[in-house]
Design an enzyme around this catalytic site. Sequence first.
Site, PDB file in Angstrom:
ATOM      1  CE  LYS A   1      -3.834  -1.861   2.538  1.00  0.00           C
ATOM      2  NZ  LYS A   1      -4.220  -2.325   3.845  1.00  0.00           N
TER       3      LYS A   1
ATOM      4  N   GLY B   1      -7.644   7.590  -1.013  1.00  0.00           N
ATOM      5  CA  GLY B   1      -6.915   8.757  -0.509  1.00  0.00           C
ATOM      6  C   GLY B   1      -5.743   8.387   0.377  1.00  0.00           C
TER       7      GLY B   1
ATOM      8  CB  CYS C   1      -2.003   9.181  -5.474  1.00  0.00           C
ATOM      9  SG  CYS C   1      -3.573   8.785  -4.673  1.00  0.00           S
TER      10      CYS C   1
ATOM     11  CB  THR D   1      -6.664   5.230 -10.916  1.00  0.00           C
ATOM     12  OG1 THR D   1      -6.207   6.217 -10.001  1.00  0.00           O
ATOM     13  CG2 THR D   1      -6.667   3.868 -10.262  1.00  0.00           C
TER      14      THR D   1
HETATM   15  C1  LIG Z   1      -8.597   0.490  -4.281  1.00  0.00           C
HETATM   16  C2  LIG Z   1      -7.351   0.913  -4.971  1.00  0.00           C
HETATM   17  C3  LIG Z   1      -6.304   1.492  -4.238  1.00  0.00           C
HETATM   18  C4  LIG Z   1      -5.123   1.907  -4.870  1.00  0.00           C
HETATM   19  N1  LIG Z   1      -4.109   2.443  -4.122  1.00  0.00           N
HETATM   20  C5  LIG Z   1      -2.938   2.799  -4.736  1.00  0.00           C
HETATM   21  C6  LIG Z   1      -1.833   3.295  -3.986  1.00  0.00           C
HETATM   22  O1  LIG Z   1      -1.865   3.398  -2.760  1.00  0.00           O
HETATM   23  N2  LIG Z   1      -0.695   3.647  -4.654  1.00  0.00           N
HETATM   24  C7  LIG Z   1      -0.594   3.528  -6.030  1.00  0.00           C
HETATM   25  O2  LIG Z   1       0.446   3.842  -6.585  1.00  0.00           O
HETATM   26  N3  LIG Z   1      -1.622   3.038  -6.745  1.00  0.00           N
HETATM   27  C8  LIG Z   1      -2.790   2.674  -6.152  1.00  0.00           C
HETATM   28  N4  LIG Z   1      -3.833   2.173  -6.906  1.00  0.00           N
HETATM   29  C9  LIG Z   1      -3.677   2.066  -8.369  1.00  0.00           C
HETATM   30  C10 LIG Z   1      -3.298   0.658  -8.781  1.00  0.00           C
HETATM   31  O3  LIG Z   1      -2.079   0.253  -8.198  1.00  0.00           O
HETATM   32  C11 LIG Z   1      -3.208   0.542 -10.308  1.00  0.00           C
HETATM   33  O4  LIG Z   1      -2.248   1.463 -10.785  1.00  0.00           O
HETATM   34  C12 LIG Z   1      -4.511   0.830 -11.010  1.00  0.00           C
HETATM   35  O5  LIG Z   1      -5.589   0.324 -10.265  1.00  0.00           O
HETATM   36  C13 LIG Z   1      -4.565   0.277 -12.444  1.00  0.00           C
HETATM   37  O6  LIG Z   1      -4.390  -1.130 -12.469  1.00  0.00           O
HETATM   38  P1  LIG Z   1      -5.620  -2.196 -12.455  1.00  0.00           P
HETATM   39  O7  LIG Z   1      -6.570  -1.782 -13.526  1.00  0.00           O
HETATM   40  O8  LIG Z   1      -4.966  -3.530 -12.691  1.00  0.00           O
HETATM   41  O9  LIG Z   1      -6.230  -2.093 -11.124  1.00  0.00           O
HETATM   42  C14 LIG Z   1      -5.014   1.749  -6.286  1.00  0.00           C
HETATM   43  C15 LIG Z   1      -6.063   1.174  -7.014  1.00  0.00           C
HETATM   44  C16 LIG Z   1      -7.214   0.747  -6.386  1.00  0.00           C
HETATM   45  C17 LIG Z   1      -8.312   0.128  -7.203  1.00  0.00           C
END
Ligand SMILES: Cc1cc2nc3c(=O)[nH]c(=O)nc-3n(C[C@H](O)[C@H](O)[C@H](O)COP(=O)(O)O)c2cc1C
Lengths: 287, 256
Positions: free
Chosen positions: A28, A55, A113, A176
Amino acid sequence: MTASGTFGYGEEYEDFFDISQLGGIIVKGTTGSHREGNPYPRMAETPHGMLNAVGLQNKGVDYFVKEIYPRIKDYNTNMLVNVSGSTVEEYEDVARKINELEKIPGIELNISCPNVKEGGMAFGTSCPSAVSVINAVRKVYDKHIMVKLSPNVTNVAEIAHAVEGEGADSVSLINTLLGMAIDAESRRPLLSTVTGGLSGPAVKPVALRMVWQVSQAVKIPVVGLGGIMTAADAIEFMLAGASAVQIGTANFIDPLVSVKVIKGMEDYCERHDIGAVRELTGGMITE
Amino acid sequence: MKKYIDDFIVTDNRRLNGEYVILTLELDRDLPEILPGQFAEVKVDNAPNTFLRRPISIHDVVEEKRQIKLLVQEIGEGTRVMGSLQKGDKLNLVYPLGNSFSDPATKEVLLVGGGCGVAPLLYLGRKLKEKGITPRFLLGARNSEGLIALDEYKKVGEVNVTTEDGSMGTKGFVIHHPLMRTDSPVYDHVYTCGPEAMMKVVAKYSEKHGIKCEVSLENRMACGIGACLCCVTDTKDGHVCTCTDGPVFDSTYLKW
Ligand SMILES: Cc1cc2nc3c(=O)[nH]c(=O)nc-3n(C[C@H](O)[C@H](O)[C@H](O)COP(=O)(O)O)c2cc1C
Ligand SMILES: Cc1cc2nc3c(=O)[nH]c(=O)nc-3n(C[C@H](O)[C@H](O)[C@H](O)COP(=O)(O)OP(=O)(O)OC[C@H]3O[C@@H](n4cnc5c(N)ncnc54)[C@H](O)[C@@H]3O)c2cc1C
Ligand code: FES
């Protein structure tokens, strides 16, 4: 590898499979001090994806070092820490403390983020600010620095190039995509923060395009992610230029997805008579 | 508690009315221990717009038959597809998730449910009965049509009902039932699950009378296992996950 924020500290998935089968786990987002994150509701399902506005809720780097690191340090896989902050000093402080941890082979610098008011994505959306963070962290961190890029920019290749110039060892993308959802009946936003980060298969075409662009702009390895659900998805990222992939949201739907993807990639290589998965990198045929 | 991911086979789909069904699911081996108040994350196949799993409470467990029952209220695509499952269909569950209702200090308990919130109370009632406690249910609905599976609850304990239109039991909300209007309640522990507004008045009443009240929350969830931090609720200790620290909370711990 599993993507930050979607796989906890690895512990959450231990009941389901032997997590040492993973290439790595990115834990995380960790910040300088304790963060409560955004108010509920923080999640909304959208077509083939989800919006989140967590967040960066976490207990801060000191808690990580003292309480969490001892629990996870002996996992037989690469445990990378996702480092976040609101100021250059905060990134620097977290990176310096993580640098002391013997069993953490690298950090993923989260300059992308979208869910925090200050800092976060702002650092990853312009070259000078990205450069300032990486430059500062590079001075205090001597192991692998992977920089996580934001898709919420017009020219991702330019930022990747700048990041490489400051000494990043690899880049990962995408974080994201900024999005939002409204409930038409109540006329209210579905997230407490109105906007949030979109992930899941809905973002895959955008992610794939960006991985392709970035891989042509830099020499350091590119780690691809965004919407990977199957081995075929992962292979597409490799063909577009990724040297490795991360899986995020798909873990929520199938906790076993990562091992299935690994197996599926091996099967693919066998079927296509390819010696090793790494030979797939940049293997898209365009002529 | 160890979590599992298993394919269950649907052995029965009992339709209660236009909105509710009870699914009986069977595993091909012994079930792990499941506590009252826990839930499962259900993967809904053949529902093109249902991307994430759906959290559904464990309504009942029949250990000797390796069966789990789910009470499903059809409110959107995911739950409607669940409601249309047929005998022989497969359903993938991540379970058992979350904490559980705690044991009462005395034998005098009240279980208050509304809407699909009655779901976890049946299994809780059964477990209490096994401990020699006769559960007293207080179930509320809009009308008699909405009071579901009362036969099952009657097999386990004493059933009291309220309906908003007065078509069955006491007219009004659960809080208008004589069991909750008295200033000297006969129970020492209240368990409640249902619409938040209902749980809040039940909690307020309990707190006023110094009775322990446990509420079961239904926050939106993504992973259900503590990995995403999407499901938080605000408490005296700040944000905690409803899926792992809950869904059952002592009402006085919550900031709501
Ligand atoms: C619930 C949630 C929490 C996330 N928390 C972080 C985070 O703390 N740090 C980060 O760099 N990316 C975070 N992400 C982004 C993911 O690591 C990833 O870059 C993004 O979801 C795209 O990949 P995916 O489509 O396989 O989920 C988070 C994504 C989700 C869905
Ligand atoms: C711990 C827990 C236990 C639950 N137990 C049961 C149960 O035993 N039986 C049962 O029928 N339902 C239960 N629910 C609620 C159930 O998860 C939702 O009704 C379901 O996710 C809706 O999915 P859908 O695809 O049918 O509807 P969607 O199309 O996703 O949503 C339809 C409407 O329901 C709302 N909604 C979506 N998710 C939830 C949610 N998690 N809680 C409340 N409203 C929601 C949406 O905002 C929307 O307005 C439980 C929820 C939780 C968190
Ligand atoms: S739903 Fe993911 S942490 Fe609770």
